[in-house]
Design a protein around this motif. Sequence first.
Motif, PDB file in Angstrom:
ATOM      1  N   MET A 185      13.491 -75.109   3.053  1.00  0.00           N
ATOM      2  CA  MET A 185      13.891 -74.557   4.355  1.00  0.00           C
ATOM      3  C   MET A 185      15.414 -74.497   4.479  1.00  0.00           C
ATOM      4  N   ILE A 186      15.865 -73.455   5.115  1.00  0.00           N
ATOM      5  CA  ILE A 186      17.302 -73.304   5.346  1.00  0.00           C
ATOM      6  C   ILE A 186      17.605 -73.831   6.752  1.00  0.00           C
ATOM      7  N   MET A 187      18.468 -74.861   6.818  1.00  0.00           N
ATOM      8  CA  MET A 187      18.674 -75.600   8.055  1.00  0.00           C
ATOM      9  C   MET A 187      20.157 -75.583   8.449  1.00  0.00           C
ATOM     10  N   ARG A 188      20.396 -76.100   9.651  1.00  0.00           N
ATOM     11  CA  ARG A 188      21.775 -76.265  10.096  1.00  0.00           C
ATOM     12  C   ARG A 188      21.931 -77.684  10.633  1.00  0.00           C
ATOM     13  N   HIS A 189      23.114 -78.271  10.365  1.00  0.00           N
ATOM     14  CA  HIS A 189      23.380 -79.602  10.869  1.00  0.00           C
ATOM     15  C   HIS A 189      23.964 -79.468  12.275  1.00  0.00           C
ATOM     16  N   LYS A 190      23.363 -80.153  13.234  1.00  0.00           N
ATOM     17  CA  LYS A 190      23.757 -80.004  14.636  1.00  0.00           C
ATOM     18  C   LYS A 190      25.204 -80.397  14.867  1.00  0.00           C
ATOM     19  N   VAL A 197      20.250 -76.051   2.454  1.00  0.00           N
ATOM     20  CA  VAL A 197      18.837 -75.930   2.099  1.00  0.00           C
ATOM     21  C   VAL A 197      18.321 -77.323   1.743  1.00  0.00           C
ATOM     22  N   ILE A 198      17.112 -77.619   2.190  1.00  0.00           N
ATOM     23  CA  ILE A 198      16.526 -78.937   1.921  1.00  0.00           C
ATOM     24  C   ILE A 198      16.053 -78.992   0.467  1.00  0.00           C
ATOM     25  N   ASP A 226      14.881 -95.098  11.167  1.00  0.00           N
ATOM     26  CA  ASP A 226      13.424 -95.035  11.094  1.00  0.00           C
ATOM     27  C   ASP A 226      12.946 -93.598  11.365  1.00  0.00           C
ATOM     28  N   GLN A 227      13.432 -92.676  10.565  1.00  0.00           N
ATOM     29  CA  GLN A 227      13.058 -91.271  10.711  1.00  0.00           C
ATOM     30  C   GLN A 227      13.262 -90.604   9.347  1.00  0.00           C
ATOM     31  N   PRO A 228      12.668 -89.446   9.166  1.00  0.00           N
ATOM     32  CA  PRO A 228      12.849 -88.782   7.879  1.00  0.00           C
ATOM     33  C   PRO A 228      14.311 -88.433   7.629  1.00  0.00           C
ATOM     34  N   PHE A 229      14.740 -88.578   6.405  1.00  0.00           N
ATOM     35  CA  PHE A 229      16.081 -88.165   5.975  1.00  0.00           C
ATOM     36  C   PHE A 229      15.932 -87.125   4.866  1.00  0.00           C
ATOM     37  N   TYR A 230      16.853 -86.184   4.859  1.00  0.00           N
ATOM     38  CA  TYR A 230      16.740 -85.056   3.923  1.00  0.00           C
ATOM     39  C   TYR A 230      17.933 -84.975   2.978  1.00  0.00           C
ATOM     40  N   ASN A 231      17.627 -84.755   1.689  1.00  0.00           N
ATOM     41  CA  ASN A 231      18.685 -84.412   0.740  1.00  0.00           C
ATOM     42  C   ASN A 231      18.922 -82.916   0.880  1.00  0.00           C
ATOM     43  N   VAL A 232      20.125 -82.571   1.269  1.00  0.00           N
ATOM     44  CA  VAL A 232      20.371 -81.143   1.457  1.00  0.00           C
ATOM     45  C   VAL A 232      21.543 -80.675   0.589  1.00  0.00           C
ATOM     46  N   HIS A 264      25.643 -72.933  -3.562  1.00  0.00           N
ATOM     47  CA  HIS A 264      25.735 -74.294  -4.071  1.00  0.00           C
ATOM     48  C   HIS A 264      25.150 -74.243  -5.479  1.00  0.00           C
ATOM     49  N   ASP A 265      25.904 -74.804  -6.446  1.00  0.00           N
ATOM     50  CA  ASP A 265      25.489 -74.676  -7.841  1.00  0.00           C
ATOM     51  C   ASP A 265      24.088 -75.221  -8.107  1.00  0.00           C
ATOM     52  N   GLU A 266      23.714 -76.272  -7.387  1.00  0.00           N
ATOM     53  CA  GLU A 266      22.442 -76.932  -7.703  1.00  0.00           C
ATOM     54  C   GLU A 266      21.219 -76.175  -7.197  1.00  0.00           C
ATOM     55  N   VAL A 267      21.414 -75.203  -6.337  1.00  0.00           N
ATOM     56  CA  VAL A 267      20.267 -74.462  -5.800  1.00  0.00           C
ATOM     57  C   VAL A 267      19.366 -73.981  -6.937  1.00  0.00           C
ATOM     58  N   ALA A 268      19.999 -73.472  -7.991  1.00  0.00           N
ATOM     59  CA  ALA A 268      19.234 -72.907  -9.108  1.00  0.00           C
ATOM     60  C   ALA A 268      18.430 -73.956  -9.874  1.00  0.00           C
ATOM     61  N   LYS A 269      18.846 -75.216  -9.748  1.00  0.00           N
ATOM     62  CA  LYS A 269      18.099 -76.260 -10.465  1.00  0.00           C
ATOM     63  C   LYS A 269      16.712 -76.482  -9.862  1.00  0.00           C
ATOM     64  N   TYR A 270      16.612 -76.278  -8.565  1.00  0.00           N
ATOM     65  CA  TYR A 270      15.363 -76.633  -7.880  1.00  0.00           C
ATOM     66  C   TYR A 270      14.570 -75.431  -7.384  1.00  0.00           C
ATOM     67  N   PHE A 271      15.274 -74.327  -7.213  1.00  0.00           N
ATOM     68  CA  PHE A 271      14.594 -73.172  -6.614  1.00  0.00           C
ATOM     69  C   PHE A 271      14.634 -71.982  -7.549  1.00  0.00           C
ATOM     70  N   CYS A 272      13.492 -71.294  -7.645  1.00  0.00           N
ATOM     71  CA  CYS A 272      13.486 -70.129  -8.521  1.00  0.00           C
ATOM     72  C   CYS A 272      13.980 -68.894  -7.800  1.00  0.00           C
ATOM     73  N   GLU A 273      13.835 -68.858  -6.480  1.00  0.00           N
ATOM     74  CA  GLU A 273      14.358 -67.677  -5.790  1.00  0.00           C
ATOM     75  C   GLU A 273      14.513 -67.900  -4.293  1.00  0.00           C
ATOM     76  N   LEU A 274      15.355 -67.045  -3.728  1.00  0.00           N
ATOM     77  CA  LEU A 274      15.414 -66.923  -2.279  1.00  0.00           C
ATOM     78  C   LEU A 274      14.333 -65.922  -1.935  1.00  0.00           C
ATOM     79  N   ASP A 275      13.458 -66.264  -1.029  1.00  0.00           N
ATOM     80  CA  ASP A 275      12.374 -65.337  -0.691  1.00  0.00           C
ATOM     81  C   ASP A 275      12.940 -63.986  -0.283  1.00  0.00           C
TER      82      ASP A 275
END
Lengths: 177, 611
Positions: free
Chosen positions: B490-495, B502-503, B530-536, B562-573
Amino acid sequence: MIQLCSNDDPPVSFTVPRKAVELSKTIKTMLEDLEGFDMEQTPIPLPNVDAPTLELIVKWVEQHQDDPPPVEKPRVEDDDSDDSDADDDQEPEVVIPEWDKKFLPTDDEQKNQLFKLLNAANYLEIKPLLDIGCKYVADKISGQTVEWVRDYLNMENDYTPEEEAKLKEEIAWAEGL
Amino acid sequence: MAEHIRDTDADSGRFGPSGACVSLRTLTAGDLARVALVCRSFRRLSLDGLLWRSKFQQKYPTLAKHVVDKDTEWMEVYRQRYCAGRLVKRALHLLAGRYVRREGLLVPYTVMKESLVKDPSFNLVMCIDALRCILNDYDDQRLHRNLTERFYGAQLLSYIIKFYHLRPQVEQWQRLGGTNLIQGVLLFSQWFRPEVELDEAAFESALQELEGKARARLMEKAPTHPLITKLKHWSELTAVDRHAAISAVIYTFQSVGLVGDEDTGNIERSCVDLVLTTKKARPITLCALFHLIADRIGIVTELISFPGRFFLRFVEHADLESDAERYTYVDVWEGGNFRNENALWAWWGGIEKNRDWLSGVDAKKLVYRMLANHRQGGESLKTTVSALEMSVLVEPQELQLRMALARIYCDYMETNYDLAVDLLENSPRPVPTAVGHGGRQGACPFLIQVETYKDQAKSRLATHGIERPENELKVKKRSEMPGVRYAVGMIMRHKKYNYTCVIAGWDDKCAAPRAWQMQMGVQTLQRQGDQPFYNVLADDGSNRYAAEDNMIFEPKPVPISHDEVAKYFCELDSSGQFYRMNEHKAVEYPEDEERVLQYVADHYSPVISDD
């Protein structure tokens, strides 16, 4: 009008407009060679073509007699010419027109008729007919097993088991293709 | 029936089995190979060279133009290329799986060697083409597709081009004295842009065109110029004729817009072939071009490696005594201006003045300086490494460069220990005076440093091996942790900080050490740790760890750079609304994709697509 005779006994003859019959390069050349004789009166015997096949041929050439002639490219001899033009010498993709699709004897029980037709087209040098027929057959055997292709084309396996095994190994790379 | 088989037109793969004619021309390559099994006559036809040539040309046009040998076994060439494609894909798949849970971006060379080069069927030319096909298979629409394969493909290609394809050529060029300028600058260009196949013929004709323009200009200005009439050699020309000849080249450069570019940090400004099309060049590259064009017309210029900027010079007044009067300098910046020696010193403005700076250098020195520009350019680690790697081939004696490269191999790439050791062990015997400005005195401590470092690299190689350790695979199923709202991709924004990201992973509770939590003020959040934390992966290139309370849906999703996007994701939908995990990441988060799709459907208005 030109008369064509089948190889049956007695021969069956067909009368065809000269324009249509000239789609056959073989006959066209013959007519040109016999310039001066009255060909309208002389039936041309076709020793390799039987009556049902000849009927199909006649039907096809009559249908296609007004087609624009195919563009003749000068044949580039491969061994002595500069290779650079030969690289572009790719024949265009063959597309079977609607009429021809219905015309071709494509039912499975008619396949020997189809093969006879193609052989006749080859003998008479009717390239466009040969092209679409060959394309049809190629599409038919595409993706099929070797056994199916043999059966379809009435071919016999003339390999020894050892040869066959060796060959299978040689072309194993193409399995995923 | 088989006795009726006869060849009617073997050249086009046509034959008559039992009364039929079949054309193999329209078969696919796979069918064509397989029908050989039908019978002997089929086999003969299935080997038909012309047929396979046309199949090959259709499928692999970029490679086909290089196969000029008339006796080529086209089916065999087809087989090699096809198998290379499969081998490359397998290697890329392997690397993607192996590095999805390892830190860092660069795959160690040794691992790439093992996964591709050491395979018994490895064929360099075929694999280069296969990788180029993967890397160049994108356009604006598909820019964000096939990310993972292209990410590792770029590394693999750069590695095999540099170490197996170009290295022998650079070494050869260096051994022959590094005097061939065209060869040197083209090797440089290919070294940094492996994905492009260098077209030497196109480069040559571009030079020819420039030469033609310069000649035409000279003819227009001085129809009887000795270089046009070819009556005299450069050494016999008068100062006026020399000046006119150089002016014609300067005019040509200005008229086509080859005038220099401010953005000198960009490697593209240094690649001589590219510069001819983009017209954006560093002075050094312009000088190389100028020198080449001038040479073709019969003008003799010298390459001057002056500090701060590269210049050219030529003897204008052959009859005068001092160098300062004899030589005129050409500043190619802004298309070219004449300067005298004093103007150069004034431009330099430094206190240190060394007359050696004014002597002409050879092609090797020019290439070496081009490399130096990018060794220190601070563009990217990749460029720095590539520049160092070529530098040690161009100047094998420069121990300091070897040391610098060995350090990067160990400290930043953390993984190429074996190469680092090799660099330091197999350097040509260091000559102390060649080391640094300090001469003999500075050399000794430096040599000790090298020795120490070599030992360190060796021991690291022994204890750590080549690869970084892999993080343990923990499969995270959302069905077992229902509290987690967002999902990988998911593509998110930090408040608070307002970055888009991206998560790339999550924990159902904050898994960071207590100290980090304190420092970041986690206790001030409503749900604290005590809540979910995300590596983004944030759009600014940083990796962050963010609390669910701080995240909102990005209202206008954009591709994340971000260089690492390609390591985890095959494509942007294709909708541009989320990233799709590659299969290796999906193993870790098997239930996330479904969640992403559902969330995207709920939150974004549907994108109307053609199908």
